[in-house]
Enzyme design. Structure first.
Site, PDB file in Angstrom:
ATOM      1  N   ARG A 172      -6.874   1.015   6.995  1.00 57.43           N
ATOM      2  CA  ARG A 172      -7.686   0.217   6.073  1.00 57.43           C
ATOM      3  C   ARG A 172      -8.893   1.001   5.533  1.00 57.43           C
ATOM      4  O   ARG A 172      -9.981   0.463   5.406  1.00 57.43           O
ATOM      5  CB  ARG A 172      -8.185  -1.064   6.744  1.00 57.43           C
ATOM      6  CG  ARG A 172      -7.098  -2.058   7.057  1.00 57.43           C
ATOM      7  CD  ARG A 172      -6.666  -2.799   5.792  1.00 57.43           C
ATOM      8  NE  ARG A 172      -5.659  -3.802   6.088  1.00 57.43           N
ATOM      9  CZ  ARG A 172      -5.938  -5.088   6.284  1.00 57.43           C
ATOM     10  NH1 ARG A 172      -7.170  -5.521   6.194  1.00 57.43           N
ATOM     11  NH2 ARG A 172      -4.982  -5.924   6.540  1.00 57.43           N
ATOM     12  N   ARG A 188     -12.570  -3.588   1.384  1.00 52.85           N
ATOM     13  CA  ARG A 188     -13.791  -4.296   0.972  1.00 52.85           C
ATOM     14  C   ARG A 188     -15.096  -3.710   1.458  1.00 52.85           C
ATOM     15  O   ARG A 188     -16.148  -4.058   0.946  1.00 52.85           O
ATOM     16  CB  ARG A 188     -13.696  -5.757   1.430  1.00 52.85           C
ATOM     17  CG  ARG A 188     -12.784  -6.565   0.538  1.00 52.85           C
ATOM     18  CD  ARG A 188     -12.463  -7.866   1.179  1.00 52.85           C
ATOM     19  NE  ARG A 188     -11.775  -7.635   2.427  1.00 52.85           N
ATOM     20  CZ  ARG A 188     -11.321  -8.572   3.238  1.00 52.85           C
ATOM     21  NH1 ARG A 188     -11.518  -9.829   2.950  1.00 52.85           N
ATOM     22  NH2 ARG A 188     -10.689  -8.266   4.346  1.00 52.85           N
ATOM     23  N   ARG A 220     -11.437  -4.187  -7.609  1.00 55.36           N
ATOM     24  CA  ARG A 220     -10.646  -5.356  -7.198  1.00 55.36           C
ATOM     25  C   ARG A 220     -11.012  -6.599  -8.009  1.00 55.36           C
ATOM     26  O   ARG A 220     -10.152  -7.365  -8.430  1.00 55.36           O
ATOM     27  CB  ARG A 220     -10.857  -5.584  -5.695  1.00 55.36           C
ATOM     28  CG  ARG A 220     -10.393  -6.887  -5.130  1.00 55.36           C
ATOM     29  CD  ARG A 220      -8.880  -6.938  -4.952  1.00 55.36           C
ATOM     30  NE  ARG A 220      -8.406  -8.296  -5.071  1.00 55.36           N
ATOM     31  CZ  ARG A 220      -8.363  -9.181  -4.109  1.00 55.36           C
ATOM     32  NH1 ARG A 220      -8.744  -8.844  -2.909  1.00 55.36           N
ATOM     33  NH2 ARG A 220      -7.945 -10.396  -4.327  1.00 55.36           N
ATOM     34  N   ASP A 241       0.384  -3.544   0.691  1.00 56.34           N
ATOM     35  CA  ASP A 241       0.249  -4.457   1.825  1.00 56.34           C
ATOM     36  C   ASP A 241       1.617  -4.635   2.461  1.00 56.34           C
ATOM     37  O   ASP A 241       2.643  -4.444   1.805  1.00 56.34           O
ATOM     38  CB  ASP A 241      -0.305  -5.819   1.386  1.00 56.34           C
ATOM     39  CG  ASP A 241      -0.777  -6.628   2.589  1.00 56.34           C
ATOM     40  OD1 ASP A 241      -1.915  -6.423   3.036  1.00 56.34           O
ATOM     41  OD2 ASP A 241       0.014  -7.445   3.103  1.00 56.34           O
ATOM     42  N   TYR A 261       4.588 -13.837  10.680  1.00 51.18           N
ATOM     43  CA  TYR A 261       3.916 -14.541   9.577  1.00 51.18           C
ATOM     44  C   TYR A 261       4.874 -15.473   8.835  1.00 51.18           C
ATOM     45  O   TYR A 261       4.493 -16.570   8.429  1.00 51.18           O
ATOM     46  CB  TYR A 261       3.332 -13.540   8.580  1.00 51.18           C
ATOM     47  CG  TYR A 261       2.088 -12.833   9.061  1.00 51.18           C
ATOM     48  CD1 TYR A 261       0.836 -13.441   8.979  1.00 51.18           C
ATOM     49  CD2 TYR A 261       2.150 -11.543   9.565  1.00 51.18           C
ATOM     50  CE1 TYR A 261      -0.309 -12.786   9.405  1.00 51.18           C
ATOM     51  CE2 TYR A 261       1.008 -10.875   9.991  1.00 51.18           C
ATOM     52  CZ  TYR A 261      -0.221 -11.502   9.913  1.00 51.18           C
ATOM     53  OH  TYR A 261      -1.342 -10.853  10.332  1.00 51.18           O
TER      54      TYR A 261
HETATM   55  O1  CP3 Z   1      -4.850   1.113   5.330  1.00 51.30           O
HETATM   56  C1  CP3 Z   1      -5.037   1.081   4.094  1.00 51.30           C
HETATM   57  O2  CP3 Z   1      -6.120   1.412   3.585  1.00 51.30           O
HETATM   58  C2  CP3 Z   1      -3.870   0.726   3.184  1.00 51.30           C
HETATM   59  C3  CP3 Z   1      -3.809  -0.625   2.787  1.00 51.30           C
HETATM   60  C4  CP3 Z   1      -3.387  -1.754   3.718  1.00 51.30           C
HETATM   61  C5  CP3 Z   1      -3.720  -3.091   3.434  1.00 51.30           C
HETATM   62  N1  CP3 Z   1      -3.075  -3.881   4.334  1.00 51.30           N
HETATM   63  C6  CP3 Z   1      -4.569  -3.543   2.326  1.00 51.30           C
HETATM   64  C7  CP3 Z   1      -5.196  -4.863   2.375  1.00 51.30           C
HETATM   65  C8  CP3 Z   1      -2.586  -1.750   4.865  1.00 51.30           C
HETATM   66  C9  CP3 Z   1      -1.993  -0.586   5.629  1.00 51.30           C
HETATM   67  C10 CP3 Z   1      -2.389  -3.109   5.235  1.00 51.30           C
HETATM   68  C11 CP3 Z   1      -1.555  -3.520   6.374  1.00 51.30           C
HETATM   69  C12 CP3 Z   1      -1.535  -4.925   6.784  1.00 51.30           C
HETATM   70  N2  CP3 Z   1      -1.662  -6.035   6.004  1.00 51.30           N
HETATM   71  C13 CP3 Z   1      -1.269  -5.361   8.112  1.00 51.30           C
HETATM   72  C14 CP3 Z   1      -0.981  -4.468   9.289  1.00 51.30           C
HETATM   73  C15 CP3 Z   1      -2.184  -3.870   9.885  1.00 51.30           C
HETATM   74  C16 CP3 Z   1      -3.239  -4.834  10.364  1.00 51.30           C
HETATM   75  O3  CP3 Z   1      -4.302  -4.855   9.769  1.00 51.30           O
HETATM   76  O4  CP3 Z   1      -2.969  -5.527  11.349  1.00 51.30           O
HETATM   77  C17 CP3 Z   1      -1.303  -6.761   8.112  1.00 51.30           C
HETATM   78  C18 CP3 Z   1      -1.094  -7.676   9.301  1.00 51.30           C
HETATM   79  C19 CP3 Z   1      -1.550  -7.170   6.772  1.00 51.30           C
HETATM   80  C20 CP3 Z   1      -1.618  -8.555   6.287  1.00 51.30           C
HETATM   81  C21 CP3 Z   1      -2.878  -8.866   5.607  1.00 51.30           C
HETATM   82  N3  CP3 Z   1      -3.254  -8.395   4.364  1.00 51.30           N
HETATM   83  C22 CP3 Z   1      -3.922  -9.703   6.084  1.00 51.30           C
HETATM   84  C23 CP3 Z   1      -3.902 -10.418   7.422  1.00 51.30           C
HETATM   85  C24 CP3 Z   1      -4.902  -9.711   5.089  1.00 51.30           C
HETATM   86  C25 CP3 Z   1      -6.156 -10.558   5.044  1.00 51.30           C
HETATM   87  C26 CP3 Z   1      -7.151 -10.237   6.066  1.00 51.30           C
HETATM   88  C27 CP3 Z   1      -7.946  -9.017   5.700  1.00 51.30           C
HETATM   89  O5  CP3 Z   1      -8.142  -8.173   6.559  1.00 51.30           O
HETATM   90  O6  CP3 Z   1      -8.402  -8.949   4.564  1.00 51.30           O
HETATM   91  C28 CP3 Z   1      -4.482  -8.864   4.037  1.00 51.30           C
HETATM   92  C29 CP3 Z   1      -5.189  -8.541   2.793  1.00 51.30           C
HETATM   93  C30 CP3 Z   1      -5.493  -7.087   2.563  1.00 51.30           C
HETATM   94  N4  CP3 Z   1      -4.606  -6.056   2.723  1.00 51.30           N
HETATM   95  C31 CP3 Z   1      -6.705  -6.555   2.068  1.00 51.30           C
HETATM   96  C32 CP3 Z   1      -6.528  -5.173   1.935  1.00 51.30           C
HETATM   97  C33 CP3 Z   1      -7.512  -4.171   1.422  1.00 51.30           C
HETATM   98  C34 CP3 Z   1      -7.928  -7.369   1.685  1.00 51.30           C
HETATM   99  C35 CP3 Z   1      -7.705  -7.892   0.298  1.00 51.30           C
HETATM  100  C36 CP3 Z   1      -8.985  -8.094  -0.462  1.00 51.30           C
HETATM  101  O7  CP3 Z   1      -9.580  -9.153  -0.275  1.00 51.30           O
HETATM  102  O8  CP3 Z   1      -9.342  -7.214  -1.254  1.00 51.30           O
END
Ligand code: CP3
Length: 350
Positions: free
Chosen positions: A30, A34, A43, A79, A155
């Site tokens: 990540r 944000r 974004r 994602d 999920y």
């Molecule tokens: O690592 C990176 O920088 C690459 C991008 C990436 C995202 N999601 C972008 C994202 C990666 C590798 C993920 C993986 C992901 N997504 C997982 C596995 C790893 C983990 O964190 O457990 C899971 C379970 C998700 C599912 C997901 N996507 C959730 C639960 C959420 C909301 C909660 C949160 O942390 O924001 C997202 C949204 C998400 N995915 C955002 C980003 C940058 C936030 C979106 C935003 O509001 O801009």
């Protein structure tokens, strides 16, 4: 042994394969997101899945951490849910994933398609090809990723995030055949998605099994390990090593080591020195600083990075990373202190 300085791609690939390196490579889960003001600016308020499909914007935010926080690898901005709507499942983000109609019946599972990701999400591969061209000159490695079948199923069945996924665990007990059918389709999707990412230029791929740690060793062996082994066996790992991430999985380590993944990515609850002993040359390790520590003063971050690097010394290879994703609100200086620390460490060693 003194090694000629390696370029960032060589350093990451060698660490993944357990070959000698000058110092550990570093990137962060990540790392685009944000906590970066420039991410929030790009974004705006575009719906999250639309944002993931905007090639120009996704390329831009993938590259942001490279300039800003000194990370040494780029992970494609996407994602784990991006390939899922193509199966015929409606998903929204609020901000976490919400499944419009949770998948709980035989009819729903039978109706799921397993599309060729090259056709259902062509933008992912366009983003990867563009990034690879951008990164080639500086020899910065590019990572692709996917959610693992069990975490995606968690999920899809539950409908949204949960701390203990009660509906999923009830399905394991009550309707194992249903869950098996769902996992089989998701495994096929994940293999195709990762394979196409390697074809589009990903040099390392990471499989996120965030929720597999919910299971006991017995249930992990039965419900998750077969999919991990199948994915590891079907991917072209000589071309792109496979990293496998599990959260809260200290109790599963010996079994996870049977997955065949090149690198096991561990969270901060695991003692790396002990994990290295158990891995005994079978896999490299990635991790595992507590993401919360990035809120600490830079000197403390540097000290903890040194501890992590030293504790991983017994592993055949180590990729410095966090134990989970960067938390929203993390100070950019904390992230910079993290990447800086490993570079200083390398100099001290030589
Ligand atoms: O690592 C990176 O920088 C690459 C991008 C990436 C995202 N999601 C972008 C994202 C990666 C590798 C993920 C993986 C992901 N997504 C997982 C596995 C790893 C983990 O964190 O457990 C899971 C379970 C998700 C599912 C997901 N996507 C959730 C639960 C959420 C909301 C909660 C949160 O942390 O924001 C997202 C949204 C998400 N995915 C955002 C980003 C940058 C936030 C979106 C935003 O509001 O801009």
């Amino acid at each position: 042994m003194t090694l000629a300085p390696l370029d960032p791609t060589q350093r990451l690939l060698r660490a993944c394969r357990g070959e000698p390196v000058d110092r550990p490579p570093v990137w962060l889960m990540r790392q685009a997101g944000r906590y970066l003001p420039e991410y929030r600016a790009v974004r705006g308020d575009i719906p999250f899945l639309d944002f993931c499909g905007d090639v120009e914007k996704a390329v831009e935010v993938s590259l942001q951490p490279l300039r800003r926080v000194g990370t040494e690898a780029v992970i494609v901005f996407s994602d784990i849910f991006v390939p899922v709507p193509g199966m015929g499942v409606e998903i929204d983000f609020a901000p976490g994933p919400v499944v419009a109609v949770p998948i709980r019946s035989r009819a729903q599972i039978e109706a799921l398609r397993v599309p060729d990701p090259r056709e259902s999400v062509p933008f992912v591969f366009e983003i990867l090809r563009t990034l690879r061209r951008e990164l080639e000159g500086a020899r910065v490695p590019l990572l692709g990723f996917a959610g693992a079948p069990f975490t995606l199923a968690a999920y899809l069945v539950e409908g949204r995030s949960s701390s203990d996924f009660p509906v999923l665990r009830r399905m394991i007990a009550e309707e194992p055949a249903l869950l098996r059918a769902l996992l089989a389709k998701l495994t096929e999707l994940v293999v195709a998605h990762l394979d196409a990412q390697v074809e589009a230029g990903a040099q390392v791929v990471q499989l996120f099994d965030t929720w597999a740690g919910l299971l006991s060793p017995e249930l992990y062996r039965e419900w998750v390990l077969p999919a991990h082994r199948e994915i590891a066996a079907k991917l072209p790992r000589a071309k792109a090593p496979l990293v496998l991430y599990l959260r809260q999985s200290a109790h599963l380590l010996d079994l996870v080591l049977e997955s065949g993944a090149d690198v096991i990515s561990l969270d901060w609850r695991v003692d790396l020195a002990e994990a290295a002993r158990r891995a005994a040359g079978r896999a490299s390790l990635q991790g595992n600083l507590d993401p919360g520590l990035l809120f600490a003063p830079p000197e403390l971050i540097a000290e903890r990075v040194r501890e992590v690097v030293v504790s991983a010394r017994g592993a055949r290879g180590h990729v410095l990373n966090l134990g989970h994703g960067v938390l929203p609100g993390t100070p950019v200086e904390g992230v910079c202190a993290f990447t800086e620390a490993v570079r200083a460490f390398g100099d001290l060693e030589r």
